[in-house]
Design an enzyme around this catalytic site. Structure first.
Site, PDB file in Angstrom:
ATOM      1  N   HIS A   2       0.821  -1.209   0.000  1.00 13.20           N
ATOM      2  CA  HIS A   2       0.000   0.000   0.000  1.00 13.20           C
ATOM      3  C   HIS A   2       0.856   1.260   0.000  1.00 13.20           C
ATOM      4  CE1 HIS A   2      -3.626  -2.119   0.260  1.00 13.20           C
ATOM      5  NE2 HIS A   2      -3.585  -2.446   1.532  1.00 13.20           N
TER       6      HIS A   2
ATOM      7  N   GLU B 204       5.163 -15.316 -20.508  1.00 16.08           N
ATOM      8  CA  GLU B 204       5.938 -15.209 -19.266  1.00 16.08           C
ATOM      9  C   GLU B 204       6.626 -16.522 -18.907  1.00 16.08           C
ATOM     10  OE1 GLU B 204       3.126 -13.970 -16.281  1.00 16.08           O
ATOM     11  OE2 GLU B 204       1.515 -15.062 -17.274  1.00 16.08           O
TER      12      GLU B 204
ATOM     13  N   ASP C 128       7.849 -12.314 -14.594  1.00 17.01           N
ATOM     14  CA  ASP C 128       7.857 -13.779 -14.508  1.00 17.01           C
ATOM     15  C   ASP C 128       8.773 -14.400 -15.548  1.00 17.01           C
ATOM     16  OD1 ASP C 128       6.414 -14.524 -12.297  1.00 17.01           O
ATOM     17  OD2 ASP C 128       4.476 -14.485 -13.310  1.00 17.01           O
TER      18      ASP C 128
ATOM     19  N   CYS D 284       4.335  -5.568 -20.559  1.00 19.53           N
ATOM     20  CA  CYS D 284       3.599  -4.989 -19.432  1.00 19.53           C
ATOM     21  C   CYS D 284       4.308  -5.215 -18.101  1.00 19.53           C
ATOM     22  CB  CYS D 284       2.183  -5.565 -19.361  1.00 19.53           C
ATOM     23  SG  CYS D 284       2.120  -7.337 -19.055  1.00 19.53           S
TER      24      CYS D 284
END
Length: 583
Positions: free
Chosen positions: A198, A443, A467, A514
């Site tokens: 967060h 990935e 990944d 991405c």
């Protein structure tokens, strides 16, 4: 006091200089004692009252949310409200009091510890970070039970020395983050956290420098210590010498001037110096992230992670998001993007995520039943999500992205389930886009090496570098003991990246990146030279990448990139990539 330096994870760029303001949490270590049988129901009532009080606190914070508050804050408050209402928090501790006669604090902490242990088994860094939601909700209830509270100074400007305050904490909850907006806080340092905690997400949205995962920072730094937060390097300097302080003030002034220049690029098209247009997209986790994405100049959403919808629900199927709940989230996102394309990734979750209590946790979740493997093993759950996404496609352009595909039969089974979902909607006379584009996350090295079977079956590709690097180098990127081996410039990684981009281009299939590499300006020109024309990243990184693109000349970059892809020595590759940035 002697100066010293601490190292952590850089999560929000920039430099902050100020005095430390320590936030002391309501520690999850509380007094343990057994209550008498006749006092059990009173103890139950005490915990119930505390939970009600926290519900009111969250509702009050929501009600008074500033109009310019980052969208993430409201979403996190929603999640905390859901967690507080979940029987795993609102009912199980009450049973512990009744059955074991624990005092309220002990019962609550016992359950929080149990849930936290389950989250520790999760391999995915983003989802594992949601453990902090559970702990922060628990801490908030404990503060009510114990009568403690977090006190923040009400400052509106720097102190007499010209310093702002640096928040130093073990961890920071979203609700507490809200209190920082109208005070002179200019940086964050926490013991806990990662790239997707967060504190990381909100500090990026507030554009405030932050370093997280600085173990023992809250123990080593003292109230009012002078602190420099280097959000670029992930370094925290405590009580710096005057010469270091002056150097950082100079760097801070330079960064401020650069930031002002960047803000002028929001409406400038991303075009290289020799006229090639580049598409810059945003990665988001929540529908409420869309205004931030648009404000940054994103041409669409390149990755909408849907896992957030499935978290904090106690692991029972009856508490998973319904089709209508998912549909509303996807519809809200596509409408908010005002006609720009939205790429929605299907559930990237696994047996290690505890969605099904009956499943045994994989000994190696990274290689276990995760992402599309999990969805194909749970076709009803998958069909529910596919139907929700398809229904939302009637409201704007949506692309459907499937994670972790590696086999032709996985692609074929996925396409068959998508067609089944379409047939169901047709039978119910529900509108959707019949020509919705379907793509794959690349990935897994096997997917990159056998890309021909992907380009024949699918409409687009999106390379998840995080990944791909992890699997290529056989390391767990969240394992601190091997994290230093995580290297985007390893020749094998560069080969797979270059091969994937060029193969897709030859087949006429759109391809994007991405993963974290897309938002890292160190790699922008390298990816351009490989042929990448679509980047997707956190909105806060978009303008910096755009600036790099505007200064790039593909004619000069291409020959250098070919040399890099032929190189095998790390030192040569690193130096050549640095040279790209000064062409």
């Amino acid at each position: 006091m002697a100066s010293f330096t601490l190292h952590g994870i850089p999560v929000s760029r920039g430099i902050a200089i100020g005095r430390a303001h320590m936030l002391t949490p309501a520690a999850l270590e509380v007094e343990h004692y057994l209550v008498e049988p006749e006092e059990v129901e009173a103890e139950v009532q005490r915990l119930q009252d505390a939970i009600v009080t926290v519900h009111r606190e969250l509702q009050s914070i929501w009600k008074h949310l500033p109009q310019d508050a980052p969208a993430e804050l409201g979403a996190f408050l929603d999640v905390h409200g859901l967690i507080l209402s979940d029987p795993m928090i609102s009912e199980v501790p009450l049973s512990i009091i009744r059955n074991r006669h624990y005092n309220a604090e002990w019962a609550l902490v016992t359950q929080i510890d149990e849930l936290s242990a389950q989250f520790d088994e999760i391999e995915d860094e983003y989802l594992r970070g949601r453990k902090q939601d559970i702990q922060q909700v628990g801490e908030r209830v404990l503060k009510v039970l114990t009568g403690t509270a977090t006190h923040l100074p009400r400052l509106t400007e720097a102190d007499e020395t010209g310093a702002h305050l640096i928040v130093v904490a073990h961890d920071i909850s979203p609700a507490d983050m809200l209190q920082f907006r109208d005070r002179a806080f200019s940086g964050f340092v926490t013991d806990l956290g990662g790239q997707n905690s967060h504190t990381a997400i909100v500090s990026r949205s507030l554009d405030i420098p932050a370093v997280v995962g600085v173990q023992n920072a809250s123990m080593l730094i003292k109230q009012d210590d002078w602190v420099i937060v280097d959000g670029d390097a992930g370094v925290v300097i405590v009580d710096p010498p005057a010469i270091i302080l002056e150097r950082y003030r100079e760097r801070q002034a330079v960064l401020l001037r650069e930031r002002k220049k960047l803000s002028k690029l929001k409406k400038t098209p991303a075009v290289t110096r020799d006229g090639t247009s580049i598409s810059l997209l945003a990665n988001i986790e929540l529908p409420d992230d869309c205004p931030v994405a648009l404000e940054s100049g994103a041409m669409g959403v390149g990755l909408f992670r849907t896992e957030f919808l499935f978290m904090g629900r106690g692991g029972h199927e009856s508490r998973l998001p319904s089709e209508d709940e998912q549909f509303e989230s996807y519809r809200k996102t596509v409408v908010a993007m005002k006609g720009r394309p939205v790429t929605i990734r299907t559930l990237d979750i696994g047996a290690d995520k505890q969605l099904d209590d009956a499943r045994e946790i994989s000994l190696n979740p990274a290689l276990g039943l995760r992402a599309i493997r999990y969805c194909l093993a749970e076709p009803q759950l998958f069909l529910t999500q596919l139907r929700a996404i398809l229904r939302a496609s009637a409201y704007g352009p949506i692309k459907l992205l499937i994670p972790m595909l590696a086999h032709a039969f996985e692609i074929d089974q996925t396409l068959a389930l998508i067609n089944q979902a379409k047939e169901q909607l047709r039978a119910e006379n529900i509108k959707f886009d019949p020509d919705i584009a379907v793509g794959a996350m690349i990935e897994v090295p096997a997917a990159a090496l056998a890309l021909q079977m992907f380009v024949k079956r699918l409409d687009f590709l999106s390379i998840g570098t995080n990944d791909l690097i992890q699997y290529t180098l056989a390391i767990d990127r969240v394992d601190h003991e091997v994290a230093h081996l995580y290297n985007p410039l390893h020749p094998a990684v560069l080969y797979l990246l270059g091969h994937s981009i060029s193969t897709a281009a030859k087949a006429g299939v759109p391809v994007s990146v991405c993963g974290e590499m897309a938002g890292d300006i160190r790699f922008t020109r390298l990816l351009l030279g490989m042929g990448l024309r679509e980047f997707s990243m956190h909105p806060a990184q978009l303008l910096s990448v755009k600036q790099e693109i505007l200064g790039s000349d593909l004619g000069k970059i291409l020959p250098h990139t070919k040399k890099i892809l032929r190189a095998v020595e790390p030192a040569i590759i690193t130096e050549a990539v640095e040279q790209l940035r000064i062409l």
